[in-house]
Structures are given as structure tokens and as C-alpha cells.
Design an enzyme around this catalytic site. Structure first.
Site, PDB file in Angstrom:
ATOM      1  N   GLN A 190     -19.956   1.226   6.756  1.00 60.48           N
ATOM      2  CA  GLN A 190     -18.499   1.164   6.713  1.00 60.48           C
ATOM      3  C   GLN A 190     -17.875   1.271   8.136  1.00 60.48           C
ATOM      4  OE1 GLN A 190     -18.645   4.401   3.043  1.00 60.48           O
ATOM      5  NE2 GLN A 190     -16.651   3.891   3.438  1.00 60.48           N
TER       6      GLN A 190
ATOM      7  N   GLU B 129      -7.242   5.718  -1.928  1.00 59.97           N
ATOM      8  CA  GLU B 129      -7.990   7.237  -2.263  1.00 59.97           C
ATOM      9  C   GLU B 129      -6.986   8.103  -3.205  1.00 59.97           C
ATOM     10  OE1 GLU B 129      -8.770   7.625   1.899  1.00 59.97           O
ATOM     11  OE2 GLU B 129     -10.859   6.540   1.468  1.00 59.97           O
TER      12      GLU B 129
ATOM     13  N   ARG C 290     -14.026   8.730  -1.646  1.00 63.63           N
ATOM     14  CA  ARG C 290     -12.632   8.126  -2.033  1.00 63.63           C
ATOM     15  C   ARG C 290     -11.382   8.871  -1.562  1.00 63.63           C
ATOM     16  NH1 ARG C 290     -12.197   3.804  -6.494  1.00 63.63           N
ATOM     17  NH2 ARG C 290     -10.394   3.028  -5.889  1.00 63.63           N
ATOM     18  N   CYS C 291     -11.575   9.480  -0.468  1.00 64.27           N
ATOM     19  CA  CYS C 291     -10.420  10.270   0.207  1.00 64.27           C
ATOM     20  C   CYS C 291     -10.431  10.410   1.562  1.00 64.27           C
ATOM     21  CB  CYS C 291     -10.338  11.710  -0.388  1.00 64.27           C
ATOM     22  SG  CYS C 291     -11.779  12.844   0.210  1.00 64.27           S
TER      23      CYS C 291
END
Ligand SMILES: Cc1cc2nc3c(=O)[nH]c(=O)nc-3n(C[C@H](O)[C@H](O)[C@H](O)COP(=O)(O)OP(=O)(O)OC[C@H]3O[C@@H](n4cnc5c(N)ncnc54)[C@H](O)[C@@H]3O)c2cc1C
Lengths: 807, 284
Positions: free
Chosen positions: A237, A760, A384-385
Site C-alpha cells: 500500500q 473509510e 478501512r479507517c
């Protein structure tokens, strides 16, 4: 010039720029199975490596015998810590300032830990080799409960740093203690709470779960011994950061390392960190002289790569009798597993957990976090945050609910009473953040109206009455959530990872015929960057999005950036894109002025061209300007049309939203049926409404999974009990409810196009909405707090403990 | 998740399969749909050096219904059990249960024979077959023998089938009565937290026939004999149902796992059985 100029609207439509629901350009290849993922990379002579993993959560490794494995046909090498030690690669730095074993060095600290790396012709031979490696273990006592880690007689997990009283984030009070991190004013908060009219107190646990991307982690390393260049394709990522880290720990010069992130099948934070598999595939390629691939299976991924959450949040919230919140106190016990491998900005060992005052104007607050070692897999990533924002949002949204119970007040009303008002922005929070913008009341009103909140409460009350009369066994729960995120890390002055400032970048080249390529320091894992960033550019430089190629993920060609996670791509790289576009436009203006024989200032921008002010027939389109930049000698202007921007954001962005879930709960079976999910998001300027909608659906579905069943669970021996998709809940279309989405639009005042990031938000806001619905259903029976995930047996247990099965 | 090396055989007759099975003994195993076997091979929980694919044997396929007697070949897929219109008409219980197994992808290849022979208490078909009082036809080197589904299961993964026998077909009588298969699971593709198959017939208010079996509530399917004995010949009111449910729960012996603790499973078993009985009565 007498050609007719198409009307403005027509030219804008042709650009497919900001605000249009442009179809995702990535989907043609994804939906046809033509993506190019790491496992699709096949090189001449490529070998395959895989791990011997520990069956124990805590054990001494007495010996590793590799002879039998090496005798298996097709097995080339078995690498152990002893082989890595001379290279100083048996341990590696984590992103959180700790170190982590690459391969078991004398002991293992969690089930599934990497013990040895078997390199073979193919996966089959590698697996045969794995089974033939003989490891002698001596089991040690295990810590799975972080609250037992510092008790007398607790085993010391990290013998390598047992005597270190000072960690990367300050003093350590026990060998199993990692750090204490504090934010806010302890004394003032304790004083406010002790004098308050009303105080609610609760332990809120956000359980351990896992991002579980569809594609697991993997890498292909290829060391070219002729030119000394190492190429690594992998599920990264943050490819640039990986290159720098790889150079620092391997000693290979950075220009001799090329990191490529090809298509990535979902990341959700799981692919931010550095894993032993990456290092081992690199070492194996150097040792064998052949390219080496390593790909996890699903069980490896769930058991050994980065988990998320696992925060025990003890909270106190105080208010006046009228329901005005006066103070918030939180102490978090953070279970980090065996190594501190959180992926947080360096100065934030608990991420942005101090956004836990949420959407509310809370004048006084204090947060402390203790990181603890246990015999579990390392991680603690932002699933996802943005860093620990889901934990913070869940905490405050639960505390609001328990306070509402204490006050005997409707929790919707309590929220409304305490929201930060529109006129308070930019708002300075008690825990140190400057919220850039927001309009919470408008969003909240819209949400309550959309679900017909008053009617819902009436229906709920009627159902309850019927339940008491024995006419039904189903209750209704209404789950409310208003969240504020903090995303787009971030300003270099306070955000870095391993010393690398968290700016991001975009480089644009316009081709002679008026099309373009843009390269970014980020990397899409399914978010649709190639679609949306081209839209930003289209609007900035007047070239249709279709004519702009987007490229990310190859460190040899892309400009340096810190990658994609924490909703930072649009806030940071998206800003860099707009800024680079503006540089292009500035040069284009000079060229146009030359061509039209006017002064720069006599021109104005009009969608896709520069026009002479007051003389609309005289213009140069971007296409014409592009060509001119390559074929005309313009005094004092360099040929070509390129720009690069490195963007250091002045602040984070603060997306927010109002979510409501209506749930039916069967008290006898513990089963639930989700009747309605309403999600209103405010992510500032909306670049592509269709992609936003898709992101919200995806995030809500992950939130549903987490709240209702998904967990990484361990037994007392430290065995993972949810290591396959049979037990680890990933919803299918069947379990996924319908979603109703809506929006308000409050642009970020400091972002060049006002965008805030959205991918997110639905996870951050969704989890409290689902969980609050479960709690709400049982509220009238006296339930204040019950831990997630709310799977059937846990809901049944709530009902059972409340005596609802004896009616 | 990579199986060890094995030899692959694909015989085209039962005799062919039996001869390979006899030749390799313990080292050989038949494979049907592979949806239970392949996962354990991939995890190397079992070591098989000879895999005998039954997919090439046409005698093992097909569904026939004649003179009130249903016979189903072992290699009939779960998908075929759902889509066969005759079966749906005469024994709708099978369709109702099959639709609750796994997901369509699994059911396209998973077979009835594999499901009942596997011996996993989590499989739905064994309990279903006990409800139907089915008979299994086992073919071995010494010929054919019949074992009742209710006598077949000894413990988890231990059945009355000998190693060198193949389960060739399953037969039972058309029930002609009320039916229901109720299952609670966590999600699509999950095995049962608790499941129950029920057949019931009524003579006015009185129960004239009943059969009840439970899935995944013990280390074998549970045929609820006592519950059945307490229903048949009795006037069926809410009390009688309650009593039957009580006997069913008594007969269950679940273990705690990720689906939940024992008390929960027993409680849910009661709810599921009750629903199944009530549905079955409503369909008489
Ligand atoms: C994701 C998933 C979810 C599932 N959910 C469910 C569920 O909810 N309910 C359920 O009941 N099942 C479920 N299953 C299992 C599925 O129904 C399998 O298909 C079934 O258990 C086995 O049938 P098979 O044909 O695939 O047999 P195989 O896997 O090929 O064989 C299973 C075992 O039976 C033996 N065997 C097979 N056929 C014969 C034969 N004719 N004679 C002797 N021995 C034989 C094999 O040697 C092996 O030991 C699920 C499977 C998966 C992968």
C-alpha cells in the site's frame, strides 16, 4: 476565427471532470479477469517460497532440522534465522519503532509465526519441504488477556527487550508493556467529572478483527546479479516507503531497488506494513539467484498478517442534568500482540484515537493508552479507517448512548444538544485537533427525517408492548451514529512514518497531441484512482478524463509518496494532482498569451481553453497549447508541458456523516434482520458520486461484518479459532442489506478542491450504527453495554442474562 | 493449503472402483464432489496416496421414484436434488433441506453420497436420511448389503461402512405427510448451529406418524426416538409439542465451538425443533 465554440456546458460534459459519475476505467479489466495481481507475475525460472509456521502461541525453539526437507526433490533451500543473522536480517524494524522477528530467533511468540522459509521449484514441493522440516519446541505459558500481562509471575514475552525501560514512545513500566500515550488534561478532566451532575461509566471493547482483503499478501523478488538491481513486485500500500525501508535494512542502494505494486485486490490496511515474507523472498532470490515468489493462503493471512482493533476502552462521560456534556475521560488498554507493528504516524502510537471527542463540543477531555504485548499476531492497522479512528468513533458513539440512558434522554436529542455548531468551525478540540469544517445539525436533521425517526420510536414502543404481552419474540433496535473522521495524514510537521514526511505527489506530462499521463505517489487497491484522479485533472487542465492515463505503484517512474491508507489519497495526492494541474495551466497561459500576442493577464480560463478577455472569438484550446509547447520556440519559456507537485497538507480533513440502522432481533435464536440502513455522508466536494456510492456500500458491508460476527478469536492456549472463512465472517450478497445513501456537501476550506476522502467513512460510522441498534433493542430491559461482535450466541446471551428466556 | 502427492484414478464401473480400493486398502479413498474431502487433503489432515474419482461411474447417478419407493444414486449432486421435479413433488422435504446446504457452487458438485458417507455430524443429509428412515446400499468386494441410516453413524467420521465398501445408493419410501427442515446458521455457506428434520402425519387431532432427527447437535445425527414415541398416538396440542421438543433437546449433546456455547445450542435446538414440528403439522 469563425469556427463556433461549443457551449460551456457541452465542453464541461465532454471533460467528464469533477462531479460526474464517470464509469470506472479499471473495471473493464477487473470484471474480465484481466487484472494483473502479484500472483499473476510469472518469471523465467521463478521459484516458490513458503513458511514453516509455529503451531504454538509461545514456545522456545530448541532446534530446527532441515536435512530431510532439503532431501525432497525440488527443494532448493531452507532459510532459518541462523542464516539471516549474518546479514542482520533475522529481525526487522516495524513501522511503530519496535523490531520484529523475520524468522523465529530462539522462540516463537504467536501461533502462525514464521519459523523457516522453504524455497522450492513450485508450491507443492515447498509444502512437502515444510512438512519435512523438524522443529523442536518447548511450550511456554501464554498470555492472551492483556489485563494479565503485567500480573506477578506473568511470562516475559519479549526477552530481547526485557531490560529496556525506554521504548520508542517513552517509558515502559513492565517488560510486557510497550508504551503509555496521553492526550488532554488529566487533572481538569477528573475534576470536571467528579463535580458533574451526571456521570456514565462503561468499558467499551472493540474486538480484534482482520481486514481480510480478497487477495492475500505476497511478493515476487528478483535480484539481477548482472546489474545489481533488485525488483520486488508486491502487495504494497506504500511502495516508496517499502523501497526506502528495504534499502535501509538490506544495505542495497535505493536507486538499485525497484518496488512495483501491480493491481492490488483490496488492502484495508493489511498491506501497509512490512512482512517476513517480503524479506524472505528477497533474501531467497539473492541466495538462489532466481526470482522467488511468496503468496499467502487465506489461513496464513488471517493468522499472521496485520490484525485490526483490539482496544479495551474504559470510559467516563459527564454532563449537566440538562444533558450538556462537560467532560470525557478514556483509558485504553491496547492489545498489540507480540510485536508493536502498528502502522501509525511515528508520533502517534495510538493513532488518532484522540479524535474520540467525536462530533461533540466537549470542553474538557483526557485520553491515555497503554500498549501491551500478548501472544497474538502483530498488527493494529487501520482497517478501512484512518489510524484508530474507528475505535474512537465507536467509543464515543457508545458513550453517548450510555449517557443518554443515564440521563433518561433520547440519544438523538442528546447528540443534537452537543454537536459542534456550524459557526464554531474551524473548531479546536479539547484533545488538540483543529476540525476544518462541518455542519452536523443539518446532516442529522436530514437523517432523522429520512427514516421518520419519531414514527420509528413509536413502532418500537408498540413492539415492546406486544413483546411484554407475549405476542412476539422479536424486538426492534434503532441504531444511531454520528461520526467525525480525521483523515488525510498529513501535515509533515507532525506526521511521518519512519521519518518520512506524509506528503504526497503527482507528476503530469502533457503529450504533444493534447493527451496526458499523470503519475502519483499513491496506489489504488480498488478505490478507482485511475478514474477519479483523472477527473480532478480534467477539470483543472481542460483535457477530457478519457485522455489522461493514470499510473501508480512503480517506484522507478512514480514520484515519491507515502501511499494509500487512512483515506489519504484524495486529501493529499488528490490535492497534489490539482496543484500540479494548476502549474500546467499557469505555463499554458504563458504559451497561449504568446500565441495570441496578448499579455498573460489579458487571458481568462474557460473550461478547456484560454480566452482573450472581452474577445471570446480569440482563444487557444489546451490541445492547441500542448502542441505549441512542443513545436514553437517561445522566448523565455522552456519547451514541453510538464509539472510535478509535492503536497504537504496544512491540516487533516474531517469527513462526517449520520447513519441510522433499524434492526429486528429474535431474542430466542439471537438472529437479526436488518430492516433499514440509512447513510448520509459529507465528504466535502464530491468527485465521482457513483464511486462514492460504491465505497459507502463496501464500507457499510465491512462494518456490518465487524459489528455482527467478524473476529479474530483465540482460545486460552493462544490458538486462533477463527482462521478460516467458515468461522471468519465475510458477508455474501445474501447477508448484505439494502443501503439507502444520501449526502450533504461541506467542502474542506484548505483542500484545493475541497475534497475530504470517503472510502473509510462507512466503516467508521457503520460499526456504531449496527452495534447501537443491538444495544438499543435491549435498552429498556437494562442493557448498557455488551461487546461485539453481535453474533447469534452473543445476542442470545444478552437476552438470557436479562431473563428474557424465562417468560 | 497444498495437498501432498497422490495418484488419481477414474474408473468407469463400480467393480473397477472396488478393485482399486481393495488393491490399495488404507492408502486409497474414493472422491465424489470433493467438497468435504479436498479441504482436509489441502490441510494435509489426511494422507491419501490413491484417489478414486467416482465421477466416471454412470451407475451411481440418477433418481428414480417407483411404487412409492425413492432410490437415489450416490453420485447425484445436491443441485440435482433441488431441481428434480419428481422428487420435489413427492418428497419436498429433500428440496427444502438441500436448499439450506452450503451455497449453489458447492451444491453443483457436492453429492448426496459424499454428504451421507462423510460421517461429519455437521452434514445435513445424515439427519435428513434418518428422518426419512432411509437405507444405504453398500457395495463391497463381498457384494451388497443394506444398512439403515439410523444405524449407520457411530461417532464423528466413524460409520458402519467398511473401508473397502462404496456407498452406492440411498432409498426410502415416499413419506406422504407433513414435513419440514429447519436450520439455523450464521451465514450462507455455513453448517448448522442447529437443524431439525421433521415428518408428521395426523389423524384429526391425533398424531398418526412422526419422525424427527437433529443435525450438528451431537457427534452423530440424533434420531429422536423418545420424542417420536411421545407424539404418535397422542392428541397434538401445544403441550404435546412442548414435550416432544423437550425430549429432542434431551437427546442432543452439542459441543461448544465458534457457533456458541452448549446452553445456547440446546436452547436454539428447542426453538428450531418446535418450528419444524409446527411447520410440518401445518403442511399435513
Ligand atoms: C463452503 C462449504 C459449505 C458447506 N456447507 C454444508 C452444509 O451446510 N451442509 C452440508 O451438509 N454440507 C455442507 N458442505 C459439504 C458439502 O455438502 C459436501 O459436498 C459434502 O459434505 C460431501 O459431498 P461430496 O460429494 O463433496 O463428497 P467428498 O468430499 O468427495 O467426500 C466426502 C467423504 O465421503 C467419502 N465418500 C464420498 N462418496 C462416497 C461413496 N459413494 N461411498 C463411500 N464413501 C464416499 C469420501 O471418501 C470422503 O471421505 C459444505 C461444503 C463447503 C465447501
Amino acid at each position: 476565427m469563425n469556427e463556433t465554440i461549443p457551449p460551456k456546458e457541452e465542453r464541461m460534459t465532454a471533460l467528464n471532470g469533477l462531479g460526474t459519475s464517470r464509469k470506472r476505467v479499471e473495471d473493464a479489466r477487473f470484471t474480465q479477469g484481466k487484472g494483473n495481481y502479484v500472483d499473476d507475475i510469472k518469471l523465467q525460472g521463478m521459484l516458490f517460497g513458503d513458511f514453516v509456521r509455529s503451531p504454538y502461541a509461545h514456545a522456545r525453539v530448541k532446534s530446527i532440522k532441515t536435512e530431510a526437507a532439503l532431501a525432497i526433490p525440488g527443494v532448493h533451500a531452507v532459510i532459518t534465522a541462523a542464516d539471516l543473522e549474518p546479514l542482520k536480517l533475522h529481525w526487522m524494524p516495524t513501522l511503530a519503532g519496535d523490531v520484529q522477528m523475520v524468522l523465529a530467533d530462539g522462540k516463537v511468540l504467536f501461533q502462525g509465526q514464521e519459523v523457516a522459509f522453504v524455497v522450492a521449484d513450485n508450491r507443492y514441493a515447498a509444502d512437502d519441504g515444510i512438512k519435512a522440516v523438524e522443529v523442536e519446541y518447548e511450550e511456554l505459558p501464554v498470555i492472551v488477556d492483556p489485563f494479565k500481562a503485567e500480573l506477578d509471575g506473568a511470562p516475559i514475552l519479549r526477552e530481547d527487550i526485557a531490560d529496556k525501560k525506554e521504548g520508542a514512545h517513552g517509558p515502559r513500566r513492565h517488560p510486557n508493556h510497550i508504551f503509555t500515550w496521553e492526550s488532554g488534561d488529566r487533572q481538569a478532566t477528573e475534576a470536571v467529572i467528579s463535580e458533574a451532575d451526571v456521570v456514565a461509566e462503561e468499558m467499551v471493547y472493540y474486538h480484534r478483527t482482520h481486514p481480510c482483503p480478497l487477495e492475500t499478501c505476497g511478493s515476487v523478488a528478483s535480484m539481477d546479479k548482472v546489474n545489481g538491481k533488485l525488483t520486488v513486485w508486491g502487495t504494497f500500500q506504500a511502495p516508496h516507503a517499502v523501497r526506502t525501508v528495504a534499502s535501509l535494512i538490506s544495505g542495497i542502494a535505493e536507486h538499485n531497488i525497484r518496488i512495483v505494486s501491480p493491481d492490488i485486490g483490496g488492502g484495508f490496511g493489511n498491506k501497509v506494513g512490512v512482512y517476513p515474507g517480503y524479506i524472505c523472498s528477497i533474501v531467497a532470490s539473492i541466495v538462489t539467484g532466481a526470482p522467488v515468489k511468496w503468496i499467502e493462503d487465506k489461513m496464513d493471512n488471517l493468522m499472521a498478517t496485520a490484525f485490526a482493533r483490539d482496544y479495551w476502552m474504559q470510559g467516563k462521560i459527564s454532563a449537566t442534568k440538562e444533558g450538556k456534556i462537560t467532560g470525557l475521560w478514556c483509558h485504553t488498554t491496547a492489545d498489540h500482540g507480540a510485536f508493536d507493528a502498528c502502522a501509525d504516524p511515528t508520533k502517534f502510537p495510538a493513532g488518532f484515537m484522540n479524535i474520540c471527542t467525536g462530533s461533540y463540543d466537549i470542553p474538557t477531555a483526557f485520553l491515555s493508552v497503554d500498549g501491551i504485548y500478548t501472544n497474538k499476531a502483530p498488527g493494529g492497522v487501520a482497517y478501512r479507517c484512518s489510524f484508530r479512528v474507528t475505535e474512537a468513533a465507536y467509543f464515543i458513539e457508545r458513550m453517548i448512548e450510555v449517557l443518554a440512558i443515564k440521563l433518561g434522554m433520547d440519544s438523538a436529542e442528546l447528540r443534537e444538544k452537543n454537536f459542534i455548531r456550524k459557526d464554531q468551525f474551524p473548531y479546536q478540540s479539547a484533545l488538540g485537533w483543529e476540525y476544518d469544517s462541518g455542519d452536523y445539525h443539518t446532516a442529522w436533521d436530514k437523517a432523522l427525517k429520512a427514516v421518520n425517526y419519531k414514527e420509528l420510536r413509536k413502532e418500537q414502543a408498540e413492539r415492546l408492548e406486544a413483546f411484554h404481552k407475549g405476542e412476539t419474540r422479536k424486538l426492534i433496535g434503532i441504531g444511531l451514529s454520528h461520526f467525525t473522521e480525521i483523515v488525510g495524514a498529513g501535515p509533515v510537521k507532525n506526521c511521518d512514518i519512519l521519518g518520512l514526511g506524509m506528503f504526497d505527489s503527482c507528476e503530469i506530462r502533457i503529450h504533444p497531441t493534447g493527451s496526458a499521463i499523470a503519475r502519483l505517489g499513491t496506489i489504488s487497491q480498488g478505490q478507482g484512482h485511475a478514474t477519479t484522479f483523472a477527473q480532478i485533472l480534467a477539470s483543472e487542465i481542460g483535457i477530457p478524463a478519457e485522455d489522461i492515463t493514470l499510473e501508480e505503484g512503480d517506484t522507478d517512474t512514480a514520484p515519491y509518496g507515502l501511499g494509500t491508507y487512512g483515506s489519504r489519497s484524495t486529501p493529499v495526492a488528490g490535492a497534489a494532482t490539482a496543484m500540479a494541474g494548476r502549474k500546467i495551466r499557469a505555463k499554458a497561459q504563458m504559451i497561449a498569451a504568446y500565441l495570441l500576442e496578448v499579455h498573460d493577464n489579458d487571458l481568462e480560463w474557460d473550461v478547456d481553453r484560454f480566452v482573450v478577455k472581452g474577445n471570446p472569438e480569440r482563444f487557444k484550446t489546451m490541445k492547441e497549447i500542448a502542441f505549441a509547447s512542443y513545436n514553437q520556440a517561445i522566448p523565455n519559456v522552456e519547451p514541453g508541458l510538464e509539472a510535478v507537485s509535492y503536497y504537504d497538507p496544512p491540516n487533516m480533513t474531517y469527513p462526517f456523516g449520520a447513519y441510522i440502522c433499524v434492526m429486528e432481533i429474535d431474542v430466542d435464536t439471537g438472529t437479526t434482520e436488518i430492516r433499514q440502513v440509512f447513510a448520509l455522508d459529507d465528504c466535502g466536494t464530491r468527485i465521482n458520486p457513483m464511486i462514492i456510492e460504491g465505497q459507502v456500500h463496501g464500507g457499510l458491508t465491512e462494518a456490518l461484518a465487524i459489528a455482527m460476527g467478524q473476529e479474530i478469536a483465540y482460545d486460552e492456549m493462544g490458538n486462533v479459532t477463527t482462521g478460516t472463512l467458515m468461522d471468519f465472517f465475510v458477508p455474501t450478497a445474501w447477508e448484505t442489506p439494502n443501503y439507502q445513501t444520501d449526502y450533504t456537501e461541506t467542502p474542506s476550506p484548505h483542500h484545493p478542491i475541497g475534497a475530504k476522502g470517503v472510502g473509510e467513512s462507512p466503516n467508521v460510522g457503520g460499526v456504531p450504527a449496527f452495534s447501537n441498534a443491538v444495544h438499543d433493542a435491549f435498552k429498556s430491559f437494562g442493557l448498557t453495554q455488551s461487546h461485539m461482535p453481535h453474533d447469534h450466541w452473543r445476542i442470545w446471551t444478552i437476552a438470557n442474562k436479562l431473563g428474557l428466556h424465562e417468560m | 493449503m497444498i495437498p501432498s502427492n497422490f495418484e488419481y484414478h477414474k474408473p468407469d464401473s463400480i467393480d473397477g472402483a472396488l478393485s482399486i480400493l481393495t488393491e490399495w486398502g488404507d492408502d486409497a479413498r474414493v472422491i465424489a464432489g470433493g467438497h468435504s474431502l479436498i479441504p482436509v487433503m489441502k490441510q494435509r489432515l489426511t494422507d491419501i496416496s490413491h484417489l478414486i474419482d467416482l465421477g466416471g461411474i454412470s451407475e451411481l447417478k440418477g433418481i428414480s421414484i417407483e411404487n412409492n419407493k425413492v432410490s437415489i444414486g450416490a453420485m447425484t449432486t445436491q443441485h440435482e436434488l433441488i431441481t428434480n421435479t419428481q422428487l420435489a413433488k413427492f418428497v419436498p422435504l429433500i428440496r427444502e433441506a438441500s436448499l439450506q446446504i452450503a451455497d449453489p457452487q458447492v451444491r453443483y458438485v457436492g453429492t448426496i453420497g459424499g454428504n451421507v458417507a462423510n460421517g461429519d455430524p455437521a452434514n445435513d443429509m445424515p439427519g435428513l436420511m434418518q428422518t426419512l428412515d432411509a437405507s444405504y446400499e453398500l457395495t463391497g468386494p463381498n457384494g451388497v448389503r443394506i444398512v439403515k441410516a439410523r444405524d449407520f453413524y457411530e461417532a464423528a467420521y466413524f460409520t458402519a461402512r467398511e473401508d473397502e465398501e462404496i456407498l452406492t445408493s440411498i432409498s426410502f419410501s415416499v413419506p406422504n405427510c407433513g414435513y419440514a427442515y429447519e436450520k439455523q446458521k450464521r451465514k450462507i455457506g455455513d453448517y448448522a448451529t442447529a437443524a431439525a428434520g421433521v415428518l408428521i402425519n395426523m389423524d384429526n387431532d391425533t398424531c398418526s406418524f412422526a419422525s424427527i432427527a437433529l443435525t450438528n447437535l451431537s457427534d452423530t445425527p440424533v434420531y429422536c426416538e423418545e420424542a417420536v414415541n411421545n407424539l404418535v398416538g397422542k392428541k397434538v396440542d401445544s403441550n404435546a409439542i412442548k414435550k416432544a421438543v423437550h425430549y429432542c433437546v434431551e437427546a442432543s449433546d452439542p459441543v461448544a465451538d465458534t457457533r456458541g456455547p452448549v446452553e445456547f445450542k440446546k436452547y436454539v435446538a428447542g426453538i428450531i425443533v418446535q418450528k419444524a414440528i409446527e411447520n410440518a403439522i401445518a403442511r399435513v
